[in-house]
Write an enzyme that holds these catalytic residues in place. Structure first.
Site, PDB file in Angstrom:
ATOM      1  N   ILE A  13       0.781  -1.047   0.266  1.00 43.30           N
ATOM      2  CA  ILE A  13      -0.443  -0.273  -0.096  1.00 43.30           C
ATOM      3  C   ILE A  13       0.596   1.428   0.264  1.00 43.30           C
ATOM      4  O   ILE A  13       0.551   2.118  -0.701  1.00 43.30           O
ATOM      5  CB  ILE A  13      -1.040   0.024   0.994  1.00 43.30           C
ATOM      6  CG1 ILE A  13      -1.437  -1.174   1.176  1.00 43.30           C
ATOM      7  CG2 ILE A  13      -1.667   0.995   1.473  1.00 43.30           C
ATOM      8  CD1 ILE A  13      -2.569  -1.582   2.534  1.00 43.30           C
ATOM      9  N   ALA A  82       3.752   1.402   8.407  1.00 43.15           N
ATOM     10  CA  ALA A  82       4.531   0.701   8.958  1.00 43.15           C
ATOM     11  C   ALA A  82       4.498  -0.307   9.924  1.00 43.15           C
ATOM     12  O   ALA A  82       4.818  -0.113  10.834  1.00 43.15           O
ATOM     13  CB  ALA A  82       5.978   1.564   9.348  1.00 43.15           C
ATOM     14  N   LYS A  85       1.169  -7.143   9.462  1.00 43.41           N
ATOM     15  CA  LYS A  85      -0.429  -7.086   9.575  1.00 43.41           C
ATOM     16  C   LYS A  85      -0.942  -8.378   9.337  1.00 43.41           C
ATOM     17  O   LYS A  85      -1.530  -8.693   8.803  1.00 43.41           O
ATOM     18  CB  LYS A  85      -0.479  -6.493   8.156  1.00 43.41           C
ATOM     19  CG  LYS A  85       0.360  -7.181   7.106  1.00 43.41           C
ATOM     20  CD  LYS A  85       0.272  -5.860   5.664  1.00 43.41           C
ATOM     21  CE  LYS A  85       0.672  -6.680   4.857  1.00 43.41           C
ATOM     22  NZ  LYS A  85       0.728  -6.246   3.369  1.00 43.41           N
ATOM     23  N   SER A 125      -7.639  -0.732  10.360  1.00 44.71           N
ATOM     24  CA  SER A 125      -7.788  -1.717   9.563  1.00 44.71           C
ATOM     25  C   SER A 125      -9.807  -2.338  10.400  1.00 44.71           C
ATOM     26  O   SER A 125      -9.792  -1.784  11.241  1.00 44.71           O
ATOM     27  CB  SER A 125      -7.164  -3.865   9.891  1.00 44.71           C
ATOM     28  OG  SER A 125      -8.241  -4.540   9.305  1.00 44.71           O
ATOM     29  N   TYR A 150      -2.645  -8.997  15.867  1.00 41.07           N
ATOM     30  CA  TYR A 150      -2.859  -7.622  14.864  1.00 41.07           C
ATOM     31  C   TYR A 150      -4.073  -6.953  14.649  1.00 41.07           C
ATOM     32  O   TYR A 150      -3.992  -5.203  14.511  1.00 41.07           O
ATOM     33  CB  TYR A 150      -3.141  -8.176  13.614  1.00 41.07           C
ATOM     34  CG  TYR A 150      -3.805  -7.110  11.927  1.00 41.07           C
ATOM     35  CD1 TYR A 150      -2.589  -6.428  11.649  1.00 41.07           C
ATOM     36  CD2 TYR A 150      -4.257  -7.629  11.871  1.00 41.07           C
ATOM     37  CE1 TYR A 150      -2.661  -5.119  10.738  1.00 41.07           C
ATOM     38  CE2 TYR A 150      -5.209  -6.137  10.910  1.00 41.07           C
ATOM     39  CZ  TYR A 150      -4.062  -5.569  10.096  1.00 41.07           C
ATOM     40  OH  TYR A 150      -4.219  -4.908   9.250  1.00 41.07           O
ATOM     41  N   LYS A 154      -4.193  -3.064  15.645  1.00 42.82           N
ATOM     42  CA  LYS A 154      -4.924  -0.952  15.203  1.00 42.82           C
ATOM     43  C   LYS A 154      -5.863  -0.840  16.161  1.00 42.82           C
ATOM     44  O   LYS A 154      -5.961   0.656  15.906  1.00 42.82           O
ATOM     45  CB  LYS A 154      -5.664  -1.973  13.668  1.00 42.82           C
ATOM     46  CG  LYS A 154      -4.991  -2.560  13.330  1.00 42.82           C
ATOM     47  CD  LYS A 154      -3.902  -1.030  12.581  1.00 42.82           C
ATOM     48  CE  LYS A 154      -2.633  -1.606  10.929  1.00 42.82           C
ATOM     49  NZ  LYS A 154      -1.537  -0.894  10.755  1.00 42.82           N
ATOM     50  N   ASN A 179     -10.166  -4.226   1.691  1.00 39.18           N
ATOM     51  CA  ASN A 179      -9.231  -5.277   1.907  1.00 39.18           C
ATOM     52  C   ASN A 179      -8.266  -5.538   0.565  1.00 39.18           C
ATOM     53  O   ASN A 179      -9.169  -5.270  -0.647  1.00 39.18           O
ATOM     54  CB  ASN A 179      -9.851  -6.858   1.637  1.00 39.18           C
ATOM     55  CG  ASN A 179     -10.157  -7.139   2.836  1.00 39.18           C
ATOM     56  OD1 ASN A 179     -11.133  -7.211   3.534  1.00 39.18           O
ATOM     57  ND2 ASN A 179      -9.444  -8.694   3.338  1.00 39.18           N
ATOM     58  N   LEU A 200      -4.855 -13.452   0.349  1.00 39.83           N
ATOM     59  CA  LEU A 200      -5.439 -14.037  -0.241  1.00 39.83           C
ATOM     60  C   LEU A 200      -5.426 -14.058  -1.680  1.00 39.83           C
ATOM     61  O   LEU A 200      -5.001 -15.361  -2.395  1.00 39.83           O
ATOM     62  CB  LEU A 200      -7.179 -14.017  -0.528  1.00 39.83           C
ATOM     63  CG  LEU A 200      -8.028 -15.466  -1.584  1.00 39.83           C
ATOM     64  CD1 LEU A 200      -8.101 -16.451  -1.026  1.00 39.83           C
ATOM     65  CD2 LEU A 200      -9.461 -14.136  -1.378  1.00 39.83           C
ATOM     66  N   VAL A 217      -9.222 -22.244   0.676  1.00 42.65           N
ATOM     67  CA  VAL A 217     -10.438 -21.876   1.042  1.00 42.65           C
ATOM     68  C   VAL A 217     -10.812 -22.175   2.236  1.00 42.65           C
ATOM     69  O   VAL A 217     -11.227 -23.089   2.611  1.00 42.65           O
ATOM     70  CB  VAL A 217     -11.511 -21.940   0.474  1.00 42.65           C
ATOM     71  CG1 VAL A 217     -12.742 -21.352   0.995  1.00 42.65           C
ATOM     72  CG2 VAL A 217     -10.691 -21.587  -1.707  1.00 42.65           C
ATOM     73  N   GLY A 297      -9.067 -16.240  13.810  1.00 37.94           N
ATOM     74  CA  GLY A 297      -9.484 -14.566  13.809  1.00 37.94           C
ATOM     75  C   GLY A 297      -9.836 -14.227  12.844  1.00 37.94           C
ATOM     76  O   GLY A 297     -10.214 -13.244  12.607  1.00 37.94           O
TER      77      GLY A 297
END
Length: 337
Positions: A13, A82, A85, A125, A150, A154, A179, A200, A217, A297
Site C-alpha cells: 500500500i 509500517a 499485518k 483496519s 493484529y 490497530k 481488503n 488471499l 479456502v 481470527g
C-alpha cells in the site's frame, strides 16, 4: 511543495500511495526497513513517476532512527503504514506485533508532539469492528474486542492517537481499510509478500503461477450464500488515493475534529469463492484449490458503508473487482518471468 514522510513506503500500500503523492506534487521521504519488501521498489516508483523519492533504510522500532529522519527533513505530514499485518502470525507471535506496531506509532507521535507538527494519517483496519452486528459496517459501529492480536494493535493504535490528539492538538485521521488488492496498471509495483502469502490474492496469483501447489479456502460452512467468508476488496490505487484525500483534508484544515476515522472500501461484499471464480473468468485460467477448516481470527463477513468517506473526503472507488484481479495477475506474471 509539502514534504510527506511515509513509513513502510516500499510496501504494497505504501508504494502505491507514494506514487499518488508524487503524482499530486508532494515531495516524499520514505522510511522502510525492507523486512517485507525489496529496494527495487524504489526504482519502480521512480520509473512510474519520473521522480525518485528520498529513502532512508531505518527501523521504526528504534527511536533514534525516527528522530534522525525528522532531524534531516522539514516534514509537513506523516502517513504511517509500517506494521506487521498477518492475522494468523499475530496470534502466534503477539509480542513481536505489539512491539513493532505500537512502539513505532508512539515514537512517531512523540516526534510530532516535540516538533509541534501536524497532519498524521494512520493505516488502520476494519478488523477493529470484529464480527459486526450489522452490515454494511458504518463508522458508528462499535469497536469490539479484537479477534486477533493484529486487530488489537490497530484498536489500541487508534486509542493512542485519539488520546495524543486530544492532549497535544495533533490533527490525525485513521483510515480503516477493508481488503486491498490489485496492482498498479504499469505492473511495475504490486503485492509482493516475502515468504508464504498471508492474504488471499497473492496466494491466488502464486497458485495460478505454479509457485504454490494449491490454494486453501478457509471454511465453506459459514452462514453465507456459498459458505465462504465475505470481504470488501478494494483496488490498492483507490485506497492510495483515499490517503491523498485525507492528507489534503488535514493540510487545508477541513477536518471537523482533531481525530477522525473513515471506512475505506467499495461498499460491496464478495465471497472467497466469488473471487476465485472471477479471477478464473477474467484471466481465462483454472485454479487448484481445496476447502480446509476455518482459520483462527477470521470473521464471517465484513464490508463497508462508505457514505461518510465519500462525502467528507470527496473520494470514491473507481476500479472494479474484474480490473483488480486482472492487474494482480499481470503483476504476478511479471514476477514469474
Amino acid at each position: 511543495m509539502k514534504k510527506i514522510l511515509v513509513t513502510g513506503g516500499l510496501g504494497f500500500i505504501g508504494s502505491h500511495t507514494v506514487v499518488e503523492l508524487q503524482n499530486e506534487g508532494f515531495e516524499v521521504v520514505i522510511i522502510d526497513d525492507l523486512s517485507n519488501t525489496t529496494l527495487s521498489v524504489l526504482d519502480s516508483i521512480t520509473d512510474i513517476t519520473g521522480v525518485k523519492p528520498t529513502f532512508h533504510k531505518a527501523d521504526v522500532r528504534i527511536k533514534s532512527d525516527i528522530k534522525a529522519v525528522f532531524d534531516a527533513h522539514d516534514i509537513d505530514g506523516v502517513i504511517h503504514f509500517a506494521a506487521f499485518k498477518a492475522v494468523g502470525e499475530s496470534i502466534a507471535k503477539p509480542l513481536d506485533y505489539y512491539e513493532n506496531n505500537l512502539s513505532s506509532l508512539i515514537y512517531m507521535l512523540q516526534e510530532l508532539k516535540d516538533r509541534k507538527l501536524d497532519n498524521f494519517i494512520f493505516s488502520s483496519s476494519a478488523t477493529v469492528y470484529g464480527e459486526p452486528n450489522h452490515l454494511p459496517i458504518t463508522e458508528n459501529a462499535p469497536v469490539k474486542k479484537a479477534e486477533s492480536v493484529y486487530g488489537n494493535t490497530k484498536k489500541i493504535g487508534e486509542e493512542i492517537i485519539r488520546d495524543s490528539s486530544k492532549a497535544y492538538g495533533i490533527n490525525a485521521i485513521a483510515l480503516r481499510y477493508f481488503n486491498p488488492i490489485g496492482a498498479h496498471e504499469s505492473a511495475k509495483i504490486g503485492e509482493l509478500p516475502l515468504g508464504v502469502p498471508q492474504n488471499l490474492i497473492p496466494f491466488v496469483t502464486q497458485t495460478a503461477a505454479g509457485i504454490r501447489e494449491q490454494l486453501s479456502v478457509f471454511g465453506d460452512d459459514y452462514p453465507t450464500e456459498d459458505g465462504t467468508a465475505i470481504r470488501d476488496y478494494i483496488h490498492v490505487v483507490d485506497l492510495a488515493k483515499a490517503h491523498i484525500a485525507a492528507l489534503k483534508r488535514l493540510i487545508s484544515k477541513n477536518n471537523k475534529e482533531s481525530f477522525e476515522f473513515f471506512n475505506i472500501g467499495t461498499g460491496k461484499g464478495t465471497s472467497v469463492l466469488e473471487v476465485i471464480n472471477t479471477f478464473e473468468k477474467v484471466n481465462d485460467l483454472k485454479l487448484n484449490y481445496k476447502i480446509v477448516g476455518r482459520r483462527d481470527g477470521d470473521v464471517m463477513s465484513c464490508y463497508a458503508d462508505t457514505t461518510i468517506a465519500n462525502k467528507e473526503l470527496n473520494w470514491k472507488t473507481e476500479i472494479g473487482l474484474d480490473e483488480a484481479l486482472r492487474s494482480a495477475w499481470k503483476w504476478q506474471q511479471k514476477q514469474s518471468v
